[in-house]
Scaffold this active site. Structure first.
Site: not given
Ligand SMILES: Cc1cc2nc3c(=O)[nH]c(=O)nc-3n(C[C@H](O)[C@H](O)[C@H](O)COP(=O)(O)O)c2cc1C
Length: 338
Positions: A19, A103, A202
């Site tokens: 973001a 998130c 990740n």
């Protein structure tokens, strides 16, 4: 190569969604340097339902960026269903739909979104199913290691698979770790072992060597890198070359970095208008210039810059050698307005 539903994505690392960072310009630059797939910034499913014009802007894509995921966040299966239907109706071009379950930001988590979804594997299954039933694209999820002391990434990944997810990305940190501390890759291996869909690993992939190590240690189908690409889109070239040839690549020299920074600024001016672009370029410029002699004072001066011309003038003064042979590129569409 990795298969996500009926889509094949080539070799190389995926760019992680960021973001405020992974806008169209940034994604194009990463794709040019060899990102196998890029990712849009997270988008609120609710905002799509409300038809917010700024939300549609976030979904602008360009054929130059190659495969790109569109990521939604939220917590209501109905909102995901409606958002997916609206996106389909608009004919937004993208490659697969990703659901944000990682998130960690309090504003998001306190609303039940992002990593808060990991508190309820049943809800995960429902959300994935709702999205699957309303889009013709493959649906994937992006999880963390866990939230609130519960390390249930495996359970959540299985729930997502049950709901119809075609791949799972695992960011190997807990919600409480936010973005610091070491990523615990073991969780990626456990998820890869448990599910039958491809897993994208990740967390702390920063170069070719760490990408190769994650692939071999975790048995994942692909790797994703996010922060290492900030000011360094070449990381994708480096990873691709290392995975293919086992060869390390040098980071580009100063002139190439400066030229990339200016091109980034010019493209961003085209995308967003000069005022917004140059404000957003401040963090990108700081990332590009990190490690340069006098980086701190340069950074301070860059925060004052408001136009592309000012950035070019600063660069001309500080790095005259970098601009030799530059084809006098100027942002064409920048109007200075937002
Ligand atoms: C500034 C910033 C914004 C991020 N925004 C998102 C986002 O919108 N969606 C998401 O799933 N992850 C987001 N992330 C997380 C990254 O995609 C990635 O999972 C995380 O940074 C770990 O990877 P890394 O160690 O390669 O940076 C964001 C990370 C950063 C630093």
């Amino acid at each position: 190569m990795i298969r996500i539903g009926d889509i094949c994505i080539g070799d190389g690392a995926f760019l992680g969604p960021m973001a405020g960072v992974s806008d169209l310009t940034f994604r194009i630059l990463c794709a040019e340097q060899g990102a196998a797939c890029t990712a849009m910034e997270m988008i609120s499913a609710k905002a799509v339902c409300f038809n917010n014009p700024k939300t549609w802007d976030l979904m602008r894509t360009d054929p130059a960026e190659g495969p790109v995921s569109l990521q939604l966040f939220g917590h209501e299966p109905e909102a995901f269903a409606e958002a997916c239907a609206r996106i389909k109706e608009r004919g937004i071009p993208f490659t697969f739909l990703d659901i944000n379950m990682g998130c960690p930001v309090p504003k998001v988590v306190n609303n039940g979104d992002g990593s808060a979804l990991m508190r309820s594997p049943e809800l995960i299954e429902k959300i994935v199913r709702a999205a699957r039933n309303s889009t013709d694209k493959p649906v994937t999820v992006k999880l963390r290691r866990g939230i609130g002391g519960s390390e249930n990434a495996v359970e959540c990944a299985l729930a997502a698979e049950e709901g119809g997810a075609s791949a799972v990305t695992v960011h190997a940190r807990t919600r409480e770790q936010l973005y610091s501390g070491k990523a615990d890759w073991e969780v990626i291996a456990r998820v890869a072992e448990a599910v039958s869909v491809p897993v994208i690993g990740n967390g702390d992939v920063t170069d070719g060597e760490s990408a190769a190590r994650m692939l071999s240690e975790c048995g994942c189908a692909a790797v994703m890198t996010a922060r290492a690409a900030q000011g360094n889109p070449w990381v994708f070239r480096e990873i691709r070359t290392y995975l293919k040839e086992g060869k390390k690549t040098e980071r580009p020299r100063q002139p190439e970095i400066i030229r990339m920074m200016l091109r980034h600024a010019a493209m961003l001016c085209e995308e967003k208008g000069e005022l917004t672009a140059m404000r957003q370029m401040r963090s990108h410029a700081a990332w590009y210039l990190a490690g340069f002699p006098g980086a701190a004072s340069l950074r301070a001066r860059i925060t004052q810059i408001r136009t592309y011309r000012e950035m070019e003038d600063l660069v001309k003064k500080e790095f005259p050698y970098a601009l030799r042979n530059l084809p006098g590129k100027q942002p064409g569409g920048g109007t200075g307005e937002d």
